[in-house]
Design a protein around this motif. Structure first.
Motif, mmCIF file in Angstrom:
data_model
loop_
_atom_site.group_PDB
_atom_site.id
_atom_site.type_symbol
_atom_site.label_atom_id
_atom_site.label_comp_id
_atom_site.label_asym_id
_atom_site.label_seq_id
_atom_site.Cartn_x
_atom_site.Cartn_y
_atom_site.Cartn_z
ATOM 1 N N ASP A 132 15.690 -5.016 4.897
ATOM 2 C CA ASP A 132 14.705 -4.704 3.858
ATOM 3 C C ASP A 132 14.248 -6.042 3.289
ATOM 4 O O ASP A 132 15.096 -6.892 2.965
ATOM 5 N N VAL A 133 12.939 -6.232 3.164
ATOM 6 C CA VAL A 133 12.471 -7.534 2.665
ATOM 7 C C VAL A 133 12.850 -7.750 1.197
ATOM 8 O O VAL A 133 12.715 -8.853 0.680
ATOM 9 N N ASN B 219 -8.982 1.677 8.201
ATOM 10 C CA ASN B 219 -9.138 2.165 6.828
ATOM 11 C C ASN B 219 -10.076 3.373 6.780
ATOM 12 O O ASN B 219 -10.035 4.156 5.837
ATOM 13 N N TYR C 110 -9.127 -3.696 8.119
ATOM 14 C CA TYR C 110 -8.821 -2.818 9.262
ATOM 15 C C TYR C 110 -9.915 -1.754 9.372
ATOM 16 O O TYR C 110 -10.165 -1.028 8.402
ATOM 17 N N THR D 3 -5.940 -12.338 8.165
ATOM 18 C CA THR D 3 -6.295 -11.067 8.795
ATOM 19 C C THR D 3 -7.653 -10.599 8.269
ATOM 20 O O THR D 3 -8.262 -11.254 7.428
ATOM 21 N N LYS E 16 -0.873 -13.338 -1.534
ATOM 22 C CA LYS E 16 -0.573 -13.765 -0.152
ATOM 23 C C LYS E 16 -0.959 -15.231 0.030
ATOM 24 O O LYS E 16 -0.211 -16.014 0.630
ATOM 25 N N THR F 119 13.274 -2.630 10.654
ATOM 26 C CA THR F 119 12.909 -1.408 9.932
ATOM 27 C C THR F 119 13.959 -1.158 8.867
ATOM 28 O O THR F 119 15.091 -1.623 8.984
ATOM 29 N N ARG F 120 13.575 -0.393 7.834
ATOM 30 C CA ARG F 120 14.587 -0.017 6.841
ATOM 31 C C ARG F 120 15.429 1.151 7.335
ATOM 32 O O ARG F 120 16.490 1.420 6.802
ATOM 33 N N THR G 69 7.397 -0.960 12.481
ATOM 34 C CA THR G 69 6.962 0.431 12.645
ATOM 35 C C THR G 69 5.577 0.657 12.044
ATOM 36 O O THR G 69 5.087 1.781 12.027
ATOM 37 N N GLY G 70 4.952 -0.405 11.537
ATOM 38 C CA GLY G 70 3.648 -0.272 10.892
ATOM 39 C C GLY G 70 2.521 -0.827 11.743
ATOM 40 O O GLY G 70 2.673 -1.050 12.951
ATOM 41 N N ALA G 71 1.385 -1.053 11.083
ATOM 42 C CA ALA G 71 0.148 -1.396 11.798
ATOM 43 C C ALA G 71 0.215 -2.798 12.415
ATOM 44 O O ALA G 71 0.092 -2.965 13.638
ATOM 45 N N GLN G 72 0.407 -3.817 11.584
ATOM 46 C CA GLN G 72 0.348 -5.195 12.097
ATOM 47 C C GLN G 72 1.529 -5.493 13.008
ATOM 48 O O GLN G 72 1.359 -5.933 14.151
ATOM 49 N N THR H 239 3.820 -8.544 4.151
ATOM 50 C CA THR H 239 4.246 -7.811 2.948
ATOM 51 C C THR H 239 3.396 -6.539 2.834
ATOM 52 O O THR H 239 2.417 -6.379 3.557
ATOM 53 N N PHE H 240 3.743 -5.684 1.894
ATOM 54 C CA PHE H 240 3.186 -4.319 1.894
ATOM 55 C C PHE H 240 2.615 -3.975 0.528
ATOM 56 O O PHE H 240 3.137 -3.119 -0.188
ATOM 57 N N PHE H 241 1.514 -4.636 0.173
ATOM 58 C CA PHE H 241 0.961 -4.512 -1.182
ATOM 59 C C PHE H 241 0.714 -3.069 -1.583
ATOM 60 O O PHE H 241 1.031 -2.662 -2.698
HETATM 61 N N1 LIG Z 1 -5.787 -2.271 5.155
HETATM 62 C C1 LIG Z 1 -6.423 -3.389 5.439
HETATM 63 O O1 LIG Z 1 -7.628 -3.421 5.718
HETATM 64 C C2 LIG Z 1 -5.672 -4.693 5.425
HETATM 65 C C3 LIG Z 1 -6.327 -5.812 5.910
HETATM 66 C C4 LIG Z 1 -5.649 -7.032 5.899
HETATM 67 C C5 LIG Z 1 -4.359 -7.102 5.381
HETATM 68 N N2 LIG Z 1 -3.768 -5.965 4.907
HETATM 69 C C6 LIG Z 1 -2.402 -6.079 4.361
HETATM 70 O O2 LIG Z 1 -1.502 -5.528 5.294
HETATM 71 C C7 LIG Z 1 -0.271 -5.344 4.617
HETATM 72 C C8 LIG Z 1 0.443 -4.146 5.182
HETATM 73 O O3 LIG Z 1 0.667 -4.286 6.557
HETATM 74 P P1 LIG Z 1 0.621 -3.039 7.528
HETATM 75 O O4 LIG Z 1 -0.708 -2.358 7.355
HETATM 76 O O5 LIG Z 1 1.018 -3.506 8.862
HETATM 77 O O6 LIG Z 1 1.707 -2.098 6.876
HETATM 78 P P2 LIG Z 1 2.076 -0.589 7.269
HETATM 79 O O7 LIG Z 1 1.356 -0.112 8.470
HETATM 80 O O8 LIG Z 1 1.968 0.167 5.996
HETATM 81 O O9 LIG Z 1 3.587 -0.731 7.740
HETATM 82 C C9 LIG Z 1 4.535 -1.082 6.905
HETATM 83 C C10 LIG Z 1 5.855 -0.984 7.660
HETATM 84 O O10 LIG Z 1 6.691 -1.939 7.080
HETATM 85 C C11 LIG Z 1 7.910 -1.377 6.744
HETATM 86 N N3 LIG Z 1 8.294 -1.690 5.359
HETATM 87 C C12 LIG Z 1 7.749 -1.263 4.204
HETATM 88 N N4 LIG Z 1 8.435 -1.749 3.161
HETATM 89 C C13 LIG Z 1 9.446 -2.508 3.673
HETATM 90 C C14 LIG Z 1 10.504 -3.253 3.107
HETATM 91 N N5 LIG Z 1 10.704 -3.315 1.786
HETATM 92 N N6 LIG Z 1 11.348 -3.907 3.949
HETATM 93 C C15 LIG Z 1 11.194 -3.838 5.277
HETATM 94 N N7 LIG Z 1 10.218 -3.141 5.878
HETATM 95 C C16 LIG Z 1 9.357 -2.481 5.073
HETATM 96 C C17 LIG Z 1 7.796 0.128 6.953
HETATM 97 O O11 LIG Z 1 8.700 0.418 7.981
HETATM 98 P P3 LIG Z 1 10.065 1.255 7.801
HETATM 99 O O12 LIG Z 1 9.702 2.451 6.954
HETATM 100 O O13 LIG Z 1 10.375 1.580 9.206
HETATM 101 O O14 LIG Z 1 11.017 0.338 7.143
HETATM 102 C C18 LIG Z 1 6.375 0.372 7.474
HETATM 103 O O15 LIG Z 1 6.303 1.067 8.693
HETATM 104 C C19 LIG Z 1 -0.615 -5.188 3.131
HETATM 105 O O16 LIG Z 1 0.005 -6.197 2.378
HETATM 106 C C20 LIG Z 1 -2.132 -5.318 3.096
HETATM 107 O O17 LIG Z 1 -2.605 -6.018 1.949
HETATM 108 C C21 LIG Z 1 -4.379 -4.770 4.935
#
Ligand SMILES: NC(=O)c1ccc[n+]([C@@H]2O[C@H](COP(=O)([O-])OP(=O)(O)OC[C@H]3O[C@@H](n4cnc5c(N)ncnc54)[C@H](OP(=O)(O)O)[C@@H]3O)[C@@H](O)[C@H]2O)c1
Length: 319
Positions: A62-63, A172, A169, A166, A147, A40-41, A15-18, A83-85
């Motif tokens: 849930d991870v 951002n 983004y 990656t 990572k 998804t959670r 449900t997220g970006a990547q 992962t979701f830092f």
């Molecule tokens: N921003 C940047 O420029 C950039 C660039 C490169 C890499 N990154 C990395 O990208 C990562 C985040 O990826 P993203 O941007 O795709 O994330 P995101 O858009 O924030 O999406 C995260 C999704 O993952 C799910 N999630 C969150 N915690 C979870 C858990 N404990 N178990 C299972 N699912 C979970 C949530 O879905 P539900 O609520 O539906 O469960 C949420 O929709 C970060 O680690 C960051 O360092 C970011």
């Protein structure tokens, strides 16, 4: 092709970006031989229900819960792991989650995992190097280093893995407070602490779409590291593109990484170190992210101008 013959890709962060980009890429290519299992959670959320409506199998996991991950990966051909830092600011948590995903992938006997990773910058800037501060006791760029450190968890578990490097983004500028801000003279200032060095950037949607290209290539990328970017641009080039798209005067505000670390928002020190690493190791960092390879994996790869044309109205300007 009937559903039963398709290879299932289990997608973390669906449900997220990547992950979302990968889910949409699979659903838009019904004859591509893949089916998607969106993780998804909360299967009842609006985003999760939208994915189900589009044709995804949606499952709860849930991870942080190893058993739920094992159930979610069971019977799949492959998985996209991320992962979701920025949800928790904990590199240790990222390592634990990567470990749980690697174990679940091994247990499920997956044929191909894509691990969304970044460089362990300590291989370039050891902790003893005073050019940038050490953060959280043992990291230079915490959200990168954990990572990169986690790569070996997949290798050690014997999981056939592609390591996907990656890029920053461009989203951002919308969601992360990095868009241009009004300066004292009324012009918009785009702050990037990288002097005249290039930053590899990408539309976040294109990360998952490139991952789809990697799965479609069969075993070609298993065991390999693949870096992706839409373009490599300097702060001045990004400011110019923003100015053209927004029809406003946008200037590059080339502060130092030291100044950026001092901005005080949560994670400013981590991002200041990240930009300093990107600046000081421009050749390695850009060199690891080929635009040609990215476009081969994902022919619809967006340039910054194309991304701006589609998203310029969403960039908040007055803050
Ligand atoms: N921003 C940047 O420029 C950039 C660039 C490169 C890499 N990154 C990395 O990208 C990562 C985040 O990826 P993203 O941007 O795709 O994330 P995101 O858009 O924030 O999406 C995260 C999704 O993952 C799910 N999630 C969150 N915690 C979870 C858990 N404990 N178990 C299972 N699912 C979970 C949530 O879905 P539900 O609520 O539906 O469960 C949420 O929709 C970060 O680690 C960051 O360092 C970011």
């Amino acid at each position: 092709m009937g559903n039963e013959n398709r290879k299932i890709i289990a997608v973390v962060g669906a449900t997220g970006a990547q992950g979302g980009g990968l889910v949409r890429a699979i659903l838009e290519d019904p004859s591509g031989g893949f089916a998607v299992r969106a993780i998804t959670r909360d299967v009842t959320s609006e985003k999760a229900r939208t994915l189900a409506t589009l044709g995804a199998e949606v499952v709860a996991a849930d991870v942080d819960d190893a058993d739920s991950l094992q159930r979610a990966f069971a019977g799949a051909y492959g998985a996209f792991c991320v992962t979701f830092f920025w949800d928790h600011f904990s590199p240790e948590k990222e390592l634990a989650q990567a470990q749980a995903m690697a174990r679940a992938a091994k247990q499920a006997g997956l044929s191909h995992v894509i691990w969304s990773t970044l460089e362990d910058t300590r291989q370039w800037v050891p902790l003893s190097d005073g050019r940038m501060p050490t953060l959280m006791g043992k990291y230079k760029v915490p959200h990168f280093d954990a990572k990169g450190e986690a790569n070996r968890l997949f290798t050690d578990a014997g999981v056939p893995t592609t390591f996907l490097l990656t890029s920053f983004y461009w989203d951002n500028l919308i969601h992360f407070g990095m868009g241009p801000k009004k300066g004292p003279d009324g012009a918009l200032l785009f702050t990037l602490p990288m002097a005249d060095k290039k930053l590899p950037g990408i539309a976040s949607e294109d990360i998952g779409r490139s991952a789809y290209g990697i799965f479609k290539a069969g075993t070609e990328y298993v065991g390999r590291t693949v870096g992706i970017a839409g373009e490599h641009l300097t702060g001045a080039q990004m400011a110019d593109a923003l100015g053209r798209a927004l029809r406003r005067n946008v200037r590059h505000n080339a502060v130092t990484p030291e100044a950026y670390r001092g901005f005080g928002f949560p994670g400013a020190d981590d991002l200041g170190n990240m930009f300093q690493f990107n600046r000081d190791f421009e050749q390695d960092f850009c060199g690891a992210r080929s635009i040609d390879v990215s476009r081969r994996l994902n022919p619809g790869l967006q340039t910054f101008d194309q991304w701006l044309e589609r998203n310029k109205e969403r960039i908040p300007l007055e803050a």
